[in-house]
Scaffold this motif. Structure first.
Motif, PDB file in Angstrom:
ATOM      1  N   HIS A 148       0.850  -1.182   0.000  1.00  0.00           N
ATOM      2  CA  HIS A 148       0.000   0.000   0.000  1.00  0.00           C
ATOM      3  C   HIS A 148       0.887   1.234   0.000  1.00  0.00           C
ATOM      4  CE1 HIS A 148      -3.951  -1.802   0.742  1.00  0.00           C
ATOM      5  NE2 HIS A 148      -3.307  -2.702   1.462  1.00  0.00           N
TER       6      HIS A 148
ATOM      7  N   LEU B  29       0.922   5.492   1.300  1.00  0.00           N
ATOM      8  CA  LEU B  29       0.258   6.420   2.200  1.00  0.00           C
ATOM      9  C   LEU B  29      -0.826   7.185   1.462  1.00  0.00           C
ATOM     10  CD1 LEU B  29       3.293   7.802   4.221  1.00  0.00           C
ATOM     11  CD2 LEU B  29       1.575   6.164   4.986  1.00  0.00           C
ATOM     12  N   GLY B  30      -1.958   7.346   2.107  1.00  0.00           N
ATOM     13  CA  GLY B  30      -3.075   8.065   1.522  1.00  0.00           C
ATOM     14  C   GLY B  30      -4.007   7.210   0.687  1.00  0.00           C
ATOM     15  N   GLU B  31      -3.630   5.972   0.427  1.00  0.00           N
ATOM     16  CA  GLU B  31      -4.463   5.077  -0.383  1.00  0.00           C
ATOM     17  C   GLU B  31      -5.783   4.793   0.340  1.00  0.00           C
ATOM     18  OE1 GLU B  31      -4.193   0.582  -2.274  1.00  0.00           O
ATOM     19  OE2 GLU B  31      -2.402   1.507  -1.440  1.00  0.00           O
TER      20      GLU B  31
ATOM     21  N   ARG C  72      -8.174   5.671   5.017  1.00  0.00           N
ATOM     22  CA  ARG C  72      -6.994   5.825   4.171  1.00  0.00           C
ATOM     23  C   ARG C  72      -5.769   5.351   4.934  1.00  0.00           C
ATOM     24  NH1 ARG C  72      -5.786  10.197   6.837  1.00  0.00           N
ATOM     25  NH2 ARG C  72      -7.531  11.438   7.480  1.00  0.00           N
ATOM     26  N   VAL C  73      -4.806   4.859   4.191  1.00  0.00           N
ATOM     27  CA  VAL C  73      -3.577   4.348   4.799  1.00  0.00           C
ATOM     28  C   VAL C  73      -2.807   5.538   5.375  1.00  0.00           C
ATOM     29  CG1 VAL C  73      -1.406   3.135   4.403  1.00  0.00           C
ATOM     30  CG2 VAL C  73      -3.485   2.397   3.223  1.00  0.00           C
ATOM     31  N   ALA C  74      -2.590   5.510   6.695  1.00  0.00           N
ATOM     32  CA  ALA C  74      -1.901   6.596   7.376  1.00  0.00           C
ATOM     33  C   ALA C  74      -0.560   6.153   7.954  1.00  0.00           C
ATOM     34  CB  ALA C  74      -2.778   7.152   8.496  1.00  0.00           C
ATOM     35  N   TRP C  75      -0.339   4.847   8.005  1.00  0.00           N
ATOM     36  CA  TRP C  75       0.894   4.321   8.592  1.00  0.00           C
ATOM     37  C   TRP C  75       1.179   2.975   7.951  1.00  0.00           C
ATOM     38  CZ3 TRP C  75       3.427   6.860  12.676  1.00  0.00           C
ATOM     39  CH2 TRP C  75       4.521   6.197  13.202  1.00  0.00           C
ATOM     40  N   ILE C  76       2.426   2.752   7.606  1.00  0.00           N
ATOM     41  CA  ILE C  76       2.832   1.458   7.055  1.00  0.00           C
ATOM     42  C   ILE C  76       3.935   0.913   7.954  1.00  0.00           C
ATOM     43  CG2 ILE C  76       3.814   0.222   5.078  1.00  0.00           C
ATOM     44  CD1 ILE C  76       2.627   2.461   3.293  1.00  0.00           C
TER      45      ILE C  76
ATOM     46  N   ILE D 167      -0.728  -2.222   8.588  1.00  0.00           N
ATOM     47  CA  ILE D 167      -0.932  -0.854   8.139  1.00  0.00           C
ATOM     48  C   ILE D 167      -1.937  -0.187   9.070  1.00  0.00           C
ATOM     49  CG2 ILE D 167      -0.320  -1.265   5.721  1.00  0.00           C
ATOM     50  CD1 ILE D 167      -3.295  -1.391   5.052  1.00  0.00           C
TER      51      ILE D 167
END
Length: 112
Positions: free
Chosen positions: A38, A40-42, A61-65, A78
């Protein structure tokens, strides 16, 4: 248009809530294990089932990976920031569940 990732998360007890909960994301966030990459932001969609079978479908939304841990065979985690009114409603419900629990750790979750 890219199809968002879909994740299902069952939070059947207070320990599962404590493990998944990310209070520092606003209105809140949840950790999920991801099989694919992923960015970030996805955008993603979470299907969340809480203690009493209470079900929520929430966009986020993805904020941390998290770092990948291949040596242990674990999936990458994530952090998903919950979006919109559905996200705020789910965050309030999780906070409410944590507040009604007897554990000090869960009371700490409720105060965030």
């Amino acid at each position: 248009m890219k199809v968002p990732g879909f994740y299902s998360l069952v939070l059947e007890d207070s320990a599962a809530i404590a493990k998944a909960w990310i209070p520092f994301l606003l209105p809140a966030g949840l950790w999920v294990s991801a099989r694919r990459e992923h960015v970030l932001g996805e955008e993603v969609v979470l299907l969340v089932q809480l203690l009493e079978g209470d079900r929520h479908s929430v966009e986020g939304r993805v904020a941390w990976i998290g770092a990948e841990n291949r040596s242990q065979g674990a999936l990458r985690r994530i952090g998903i920031a919950l979006d919109g009114s559905e996200g705020a409603e789910l965050a309030a419900r999780i906070t409410e569940l944590a507040a009604t629990s007897a554990s000090p750790a869960e009371a700490l979750l409720a105060s965030s």
